[in-house]
Write an enzyme that holds these catalytic residues in place. Structure first.
Site, PDB file in Angstrom:
ATOM      1  N   SER A 197     -14.131   7.987  31.053  1.00 46.69           N
ATOM      2  CA  SER A 197     -13.715   7.504  31.787  1.00 46.69           C
ATOM      3  C   SER A 197     -14.000   7.689  33.221  1.00 46.69           C
ATOM      4  O   SER A 197     -13.287   8.248  33.298  1.00 46.69           O
ATOM      5  CB  SER A 197     -13.115   6.385  31.431  1.00 46.69           C
ATOM      6  OG  SER A 197     -11.892   6.080  32.071  1.00 46.69           O
ATOM      7  N   GLY A 198     -14.535   6.552  33.917  1.00 47.87           N
ATOM      8  CA  GLY A 198     -14.379   6.908  34.967  1.00 47.87           C
ATOM      9  C   GLY A 198     -13.255   6.384  36.351  1.00 47.87           C
ATOM     10  O   GLY A 198     -13.254   7.513  37.457  1.00 47.87           O
ATOM     11  N   HIS A 199     -11.946   5.873  35.765  1.00 41.78           N
ATOM     12  CA  HIS A 199     -11.283   5.794  36.679  1.00 41.78           C
ATOM     13  C   HIS A 199     -10.120   6.499  36.573  1.00 41.78           C
ATOM     14  O   HIS A 199      -9.256   6.498  37.194  1.00 41.78           O
ATOM     15  CB  HIS A 199     -10.681   4.177  36.270  1.00 41.78           C
ATOM     16  CG  HIS A 199      -9.692   3.990  35.335  1.00 41.78           C
ATOM     17  ND1 HIS A 199      -8.512   4.342  35.451  1.00 41.78           N
ATOM     18  CD2 HIS A 199     -10.098   4.019  33.868  1.00 41.78           C
ATOM     19  CE1 HIS A 199      -7.703   3.506  33.934  1.00 41.78           C
ATOM     20  NE2 HIS A 199      -9.122   3.960  32.963  1.00 41.78           N
ATOM     21  N   THR A 235     -26.166  -5.932  30.881  1.00 39.62           N
ATOM     22  CA  THR A 235     -27.141  -5.807  32.155  1.00 39.62           C
ATOM     23  C   THR A 235     -26.284  -3.996  33.285  1.00 39.62           C
ATOM     24  O   THR A 235     -24.945  -4.501  32.811  1.00 39.62           O
ATOM     25  CB  THR A 235     -27.014  -6.962  33.620  1.00 39.62           C
ATOM     26  OG1 THR A 235     -28.160  -7.706  32.522  1.00 39.62           O
ATOM     27  CG2 THR A 235     -27.487  -6.673  34.602  1.00 39.62           C
ATOM     28  N   CYS A 322      -0.956   2.207  28.384  1.00 38.75           N
ATOM     29  CA  CYS A 322      -1.232   1.248  27.311  1.00 38.75           C
ATOM     30  C   CYS A 322      -0.128   0.967  26.899  1.00 38.75           C
ATOM     31  O   CYS A 322       0.844  -0.248  26.585  1.00 38.75           O
ATOM     32  CB  CYS A 322      -2.120   1.617  26.364  1.00 38.75           C
ATOM     33  SG  CYS A 322      -2.814   2.868  26.826  1.00 38.75           S
TER      34      CYS A 322
HETATM   35  N1  PLP Z   1      -8.549   7.273  25.632  1.00 39.87           N
HETATM   36  C1  PLP Z   1      -7.568   8.567  26.646  1.00 39.87           C
HETATM   37  C2  PLP Z   1      -6.981   9.365  26.443  1.00 39.87           C
HETATM   38  C3  PLP Z   1      -6.839   7.868  27.379  1.00 39.87           C
HETATM   39  O1  PLP Z   1      -5.922   8.512  28.129  1.00 39.87           O
HETATM   40  C4  PLP Z   1      -7.972   6.205  27.687  1.00 39.87           C
HETATM   41  C5  PLP Z   1      -6.997   6.216  28.969  1.00 39.87           C
HETATM   42  O2  PLP Z   1      -6.114   5.639  29.448  1.00 39.87           O
HETATM   43  C6  PLP Z   1      -8.840   5.816  27.583  1.00 39.87           C
HETATM   44  C7  PLP Z   1      -9.139   6.648  25.998  1.00 39.87           C
HETATM   45  C8  PLP Z   1      -9.473   4.384  27.377  1.00 39.87           C
HETATM   46  O3  PLP Z   1      -9.932   4.991  28.623  1.00 39.87           O
HETATM   47  P1  PLP Z   1     -10.225   3.403  29.719  1.00 39.87           P
HETATM   48  O4  PLP Z   1      -9.188   3.327  30.138  1.00 39.87           O
HETATM   49  O5  PLP Z   1     -11.616   2.810  30.210  1.00 39.87           O
HETATM   50  O6  PLP Z   1     -11.229   2.937  28.941  1.00 39.87           O
END
Ligand code: PLP
Length: 378
Positions: A197-199, A235, A322
Site C-alpha cells: 500500500s502506498g500511503h 483506467t 480500522c
Molecule cells: N493490511 C495491513 C496490515 C494494513 O495495516 C492495512 C492498512 O492499515 C491494509 C492491509 C489495508 O491497506 P489500505 O489502507 O491501502 O487499503
C-alpha cells in the site's frame, strides 16, 4: 506535534509529490489512448511498473497496480483461490488485517471455500508446525501477513513460504506494514504474491500493488476494459503508480536506519515498562517492526490515554485505524490471549526513520502523566 501513527498513514513525501506532479498536469493522458498525450502517460506508467518490479524482485508483467492494500489483498486471495485447480481450502492466521479475513469469509460464504484460521501465540507468532499441519491437497492458498499493524509482530515469512511450497501451495503475504522496513523482494521471501500500500510509505492514499508470479493463475475481481493485462480493469492511476515507485525507491534509506530505529524503540519500550506502573508490551519483543511500540495500560481506557496524549501534542492510536472508534475489543489482542478488559487499554506508537531519541523521551515522560491522570479518574 509529534506524530506517532505512521501505521495508520504517512504524509506524502516531497520527492513523491514532485514525481507525481507532471502526471497530474502536463502528462495527464489516459495510458490507453493512442496519441501523444496518452503515450506520455503510458511511458510514465511503464517506467513506474519497472521500478516497482525491481523493488519486489519480479518481472514488470508480474506487477498489478491497485487502489491500495485492501484491493491488493482482495485480488490475491479471491483471484488465486477462484482460479485454483487444487480446491477451495485456505490457510490464514487469526491476526490478519480485515482485508484478508473478510476476503476469506466472502469466499466461504459465496464460493464454498473452507478456511483454516491458525491461532497465534502470546507474541502473535504463527507456529510453523501448526502451519504445515494445516496444509492439505486441496489448499488453494496460504496467506500470512508479514508484520502486524496492531502489535508489530513480524512473521517468519521465508520459512512459512518454503513450507507452503513443499506442499505445492501458493503463498501470499500482506506486506503493507513491513514494506518500509523489511526485505520485500519475492526471491528473498520465496512468496508467490505480495500486497503493498502506498500511503504507508509516503505515497498518497489510493494506490497499491499486488506482485504475483506469472505461473500463478489469477481470476480478476474487477471486470471491465482489461487494463493491467486483464487482471485489474479501470483506467490506470498513473500519478499514483509513479508515486508508489518513487516511495519504494526511497525505502532503502529508511531500511538503512532500521537498526538505529530499533535501538531507539527498545530504549523507549524499556523506559515505558519501567516508568508506567503495570504497563505491558503487546506483540513480540524480538520479532518486531523497528518503528512499532504497543502497550496495554491496565486500569485505563486506551482512548482516554490517547486523548490525554493528544492534549499534550502527541498523536498516536488506541489500536488499528480500522478498529479505532469501535467499542469492540480488537480481535488481534484477543487472539494473543488478552482479556477484553485489558484489550480496551491498548495504545500504539508507530514512527518512521526520522524519529529522534528526544521525541521518544518526551513521549515516555508525557505517557507517565497521561496514564496516571486516567487512572486517578478511576
Ligand atoms: N493490511 C495491513 C496490515 C494494513 O495495516 C492495512 C492498512 O492499515 C491494509 C492491509 C489495508 O491497506 P489500505 O489502507 O491501502 O487499503
Amino acid at each position: 506535534m509529534i506524530y506517532l501513527d505512521q501505521a495508520a498513514t504517512t504524509a506524502v513525501r516531497r520527492e513523491v509529490l514532485e514525481a507525481m506532479w507532471p502526471y497530474l498536469t502536463a502528462e495527464f493522458g489516459n495510458p490507453s489512448s493512442h496519441h501523444e498525450v496518452g503515450e506520455a502517460a503510458e511511458r510514465g506508467l511503464t517506467d513506474a511498473r519497472a521500478r516497482v518490479a525491481a523493488a519486489l524482485g519480479v518481472r514488470a508483467s508480474e506487477v498489478v497496480f491497485t487502489s491500495g492494500g485492501t484491493e491488493a489483498a482482495n485480488l490475491a486471495i479471491k483471484g488465486i483461490v477462484l482460479a485454483s485447480t487444487r480446491g477451495r481450502h485456505i490457510v490464514t492466521s487469526a491476526i490478519e488485517h480485515p482485508a484478508v479475513l473478510e476476503s476469506c469469509d466472502y469466499l466461504e460464504r459465496f464460493h464454498g471455500a473452507e478456511v483454516t484460521v491458525l491461532p497465534v501465540d502470546a507474541d502473535g507468532l504463527v507456529d510453523p508446525v501448526a502451519f504445515t499441519a494445516a496444509l492439505r491437497d486441496d489448499t488453494a492458498l496460504a496467506t500470512i501477513m508479514y508484520a502486524n499493524n496492531e502489535i508489530g509482530t513480524v512473521q517468519p515469512i521465508a520459512e512459512l513460504a518454503a513450507l507452503a511450497h513443499a506442499r505445492g501451495v501458493p503463498f501470499h503475504t500482506d506486506a503493507v506494514q513491513a514494506a518500509g522496513w523489511l526485505p520485500i523482494d519475492l526471491h528473498t521471501l520465496g512468496a508467490d504474491a505480495l500486497s503493498l500500500s502506498g500511503h504507508k510509505l509516503g505515497a498518497p492514499k489510493g494506490i497499491g500493488a499486488l506482485a504475483v508470479r506469472a505461473r500463478i493463475p489469477l481470476e480478476p475481481v474487477i471486470h471491465g476494459g482489461g487494463q493491467e493485462r486483464g487482471r485489474r480493469s479501470g483506467t490506470e492511476n498513473v500519478a499514483g503508480a509513479v508515486a508508489l515507485a518513487t516511495a519504494l525507491d526511497l525505502v532503502p534509506s529508511s531500511v538503512a536506519r532500521a537498526g538505529e530505529v530499533a535501538a531507539l524503540r527498545d530504549r523507549f519500550i524499556d523506559r515505558v515498562l519501567s516508568t508506567v506502573p503495570d504497563a505491558r508490551l503487546t506483540g513480540s519483543r524480538m520479532h518486531r517492526l523497528p518503528g512499532h511500540a504497543s502497550f496495554c495500560f491496565p486500569g485505563t481506557s486506551g482512548e482516554s490515554v490517547l486523548l490525554g496524549l493528544e492534549a499534550r501534542g502527541i498523536v498516536c492510536s488506541s489500536g488499528s485505524a480500522c478498529a479505532a472508534g469501535s467499542d469492540e475489543p480488537s480481535d488481534v489482542l484477543l487472539a494473543i490471549g488478552l482479556t477484553p478488559e485489558i484489550a480496551q487499554t491498548a495504545v500504539r506508537f508507530t514512527f518512521g526513520s526520522e524519529i529522534t531519541e528526544a521525541e521518544l523521551d518526551e513521549v515516555a515522560r508525557e505517557l507517565v502523566d497521561s496514564v496516571a491522570a486516567v487512572r486517578s479518574l478511576g
